[in-house]
Design an enzyme around this catalytic site. Sequence first.
Site, PDB file in Angstrom:
ATOM      1  N   SER A 134      41.183 108.120-106.062  1.00 52.92           N
ATOM      2  CA  SER A 134      40.918 108.216-104.626  1.00 52.92           C
ATOM      3  C   SER A 134      39.739 107.295-104.313  1.00 52.92           C
ATOM      4  CB  SER A 134      40.594 109.674-104.288  1.00 52.92           C
ATOM      5  OG  SER A 134      40.241 109.808-102.926  1.00 52.92           O
ATOM      6  N   LEU A 161      43.717 105.397-100.528  1.00 54.15           N
ATOM      7  CA  LEU A 161      42.616 104.880 -99.716  1.00 54.15           C
ATOM      8  C   LEU A 161      42.251 105.925 -98.677  1.00 54.15           C
ATOM      9  CD1 LEU A 161      43.926 101.251 -98.963  1.00 54.15           C
ATOM     10  CD2 LEU A 161      42.575 102.045-100.928  1.00 54.15           C
ATOM     11  N   ASP A 188      44.658 108.762 -97.032  1.00 49.55           N
ATOM     12  CA  ASP A 188      44.250 110.140 -96.739  1.00 49.55           C
ATOM     13  C   ASP A 188      43.222 110.111 -95.609  1.00 49.55           C
ATOM     14  OD1 ASP A 188      43.501 112.799 -96.701  1.00 49.55           O
ATOM     15  OD2 ASP A 188      42.714 112.839 -98.759  1.00 49.55           O
ATOM     16  N   ASN A 190      41.952 112.970 -94.066  1.00 47.22           N
ATOM     17  CA  ASN A 190      41.111 114.180 -93.978  1.00 47.22           C
ATOM     18  C   ASN A 190      40.921 114.632 -92.533  1.00 47.22           C
ATOM     19  OD1 ASN A 190      39.628 112.897 -96.795  1.00 47.22           O
ATOM     20  ND2 ASN A 190      40.220 115.052 -96.784  1.00 47.22           N
ATOM     21  N   LYS A 262      45.750 121.877-104.396  1.00 42.18           N
ATOM     22  CA  LYS A 262      44.425 122.047-104.998  1.00 42.18           C
ATOM     23  C   LYS A 262      44.264 123.528-105.259  1.00 42.18           C
ATOM     24  CE  LYS A 262      42.199 118.256-102.488  1.00 42.18           C
ATOM     25  NZ  LYS A 262      41.414 117.938-101.265  1.00 42.18           N
ATOM     26  N   GLY A 290      42.146 116.612-105.800  1.00 40.21           N
ATOM     27  CA  GLY A 290      40.862 116.655-106.496  1.00 40.21           C
ATOM     28  C   GLY A 290      39.731 117.011-105.559  1.00 40.21           C
TER      29      GLY A 290
HETATM   30  C1  NPQ Z   1      40.943 115.083-100.540  1.00 36.80           C
HETATM   31  N1  NPQ Z   1      39.314 114.655-102.450  1.00 36.80           N
HETATM   32  O1  NPQ Z   1      41.957 114.846-101.140  1.00 36.80           O
HETATM   33  C2  NPQ Z   1      39.577 115.319-101.220  1.00 36.80           C
HETATM   34  C3  NPQ Z   1      38.549 115.419-100.223  1.00 36.80           C
HETATM   35  C4  NPQ Z   1      37.126 115.545-100.560  1.00 36.80           C
HETATM   36  C5  NPQ Z   1      39.142 113.163-104.317  1.00 36.80           C
HETATM   37  O2  NPQ Z   1      39.970 112.514-102.241  1.00 36.80           O
HETATM   38  C6  NPQ Z   1      32.546 116.658-102.278  1.00 36.80           C
HETATM   39  C7  NPQ Z   1      33.420 117.501-102.936  1.00 36.80           C
HETATM   40  C8  NPQ Z   1      33.036 115.747-101.366  1.00 36.80           C
HETATM   41  C9  NPQ Z   1      34.767 117.434-102.686  1.00 36.80           C
HETATM   42  C10 NPQ Z   1      34.899 114.770-100.176  1.00 36.80           C
HETATM   43  C11 NPQ Z   1      39.520 113.406-102.889  1.00 36.80           C
HETATM   44  C12 NPQ Z   1      34.407 115.672-101.105  1.00 36.80           C
HETATM   45  C13 NPQ Z   1      35.270 116.534-101.771  1.00 36.80           C
HETATM   46  C14 NPQ Z   1      36.248 114.725 -99.934  1.00 36.80           C
HETATM   47  C15 NPQ Z   1      36.636 116.431-101.492  1.00 36.80           C
HETATM   48  O3  NPQ Z   1      41.045 115.213 -99.357  1.00 36.80           O
HETATM   49 MG    MG Z   2      43.134 115.087 -99.055  1.00 35.20          MG
END
Ligand code: NPQ
Ligand code: MG
Length: 368
Positions: A134, A161, A188, A190, A262, A290
């Site tokens: 990621s 990305l 992604d 978010n 997750k 993750g």
């Molecule tokens: C996701 N993770 O899939 C998350 C979002 C995310 C690896 O892309 C601290 C701890 C900051 C966990 C920021 C990845 C974070 C976090 C983003 C998880 O959406």
């Molecule tokens: Mg995500």
Amino acid sequence: MKLEGVELRRVALPLVTPFRTSLGTQTVRDALLVRVATDEGEGWAECAAEDDPTYSPEYLEGAADVIRRFLVPALFPIDLDPAAVAPALRHLRGHVMAKSAVETAVLDAWLRARGVSLAAYLGAVRRSLPVGVSVGITDTIDELLDTVDRHLAAGYARVKLKIEPGWDLEPVARVRETFGADVMLTVDANTAYRPADARHLAELDAYGLAMIEQPFAPDDLHAHARLAAMIGTPICLDESITSARDAVTAIRQGACSIINIKPGRVGGYLEARRIHDVAAAHGLPVWCGGMLETGLGRAANLALAALPGFTLPGDISATARYYERDVTAPFTLVNGELAVPAGPGIGVTPEPSDLEALTTATEWIPAP
Ligand code: NPQ
Ligand code: MG
């Protein structure tokens, strides 16, 4: 199995590079580790919650508080086994990440005492897995291209990305153009977009993405379903799915055709497996997300991701992508794959010297 006490341990792991998403920038992973002590031995897990309630409503101090004041006291009286934890906590609403951490630590202790790996217990069918990476939002597109280049050279099987309004079509176009049509590329958001952005997001169809992850608010399944009907790129849900029941609702509404699982976000590995099962029953692929895990969470996620329905590479990168020093021995990529831990329980334990060096606070919750 009887619970004898629980240790809550705060650790701080500096990230090798800041991780920027539409939610904010992270430079240190403050994590909450849970160690359960039982009459049959101990077990470890970590809580997925972050410092601030931005990704999810849960946050680290809140998770520690609910574990200390409500979850652990509910487990002291009962005869423990992995399937008994969720029912004993069902009267307490929400707090899925806190519940997941406690259930996983119990699961680790219980499996360890029986000499069974979490992978075998969950039904894993693979001993090693191709994994993805990621990639955070960067200051410049050149910096993004350099980062993607390094990860592809390291052998990652998929690049995700992070996007947000103002950082979407152009970075995606440049990455696709630079690295070619064969790279498995996803984005992604978010939750950074509004339903009115659907037409703009549909322009991503030009870049052959394997999916768009969570463009809209967690509770807006309808907006995801409308976007799914407008575009060819598959929609993946992350934040929207907090249980197997949510997964069924989202699938039936046409809000997603892929699910990011997750364990922390859904209340644990047992619920994660149920989502895997309902997705498979509906013909949907899943992959393991993750949360900047330490080695403890990474080990358990690899066990889950070895199930047969996890047909897409997960956000389970090598330790070195995140941390110089971790609480466990590092996970390394071998021919683009990570090995699924085969030892009892989650298959790893903290290295005492690393654990001590990274710890910022500990607390012991004794049996009454
Ligand atoms: C996701 N993770 O899939 C998350 C979002 C995310 C690896 O892309 C601290 C701890 C900051 C966990 C920021 C990845 C974070 C976090 C983003 C998880 O959406
Ligand atoms: Mg995500």
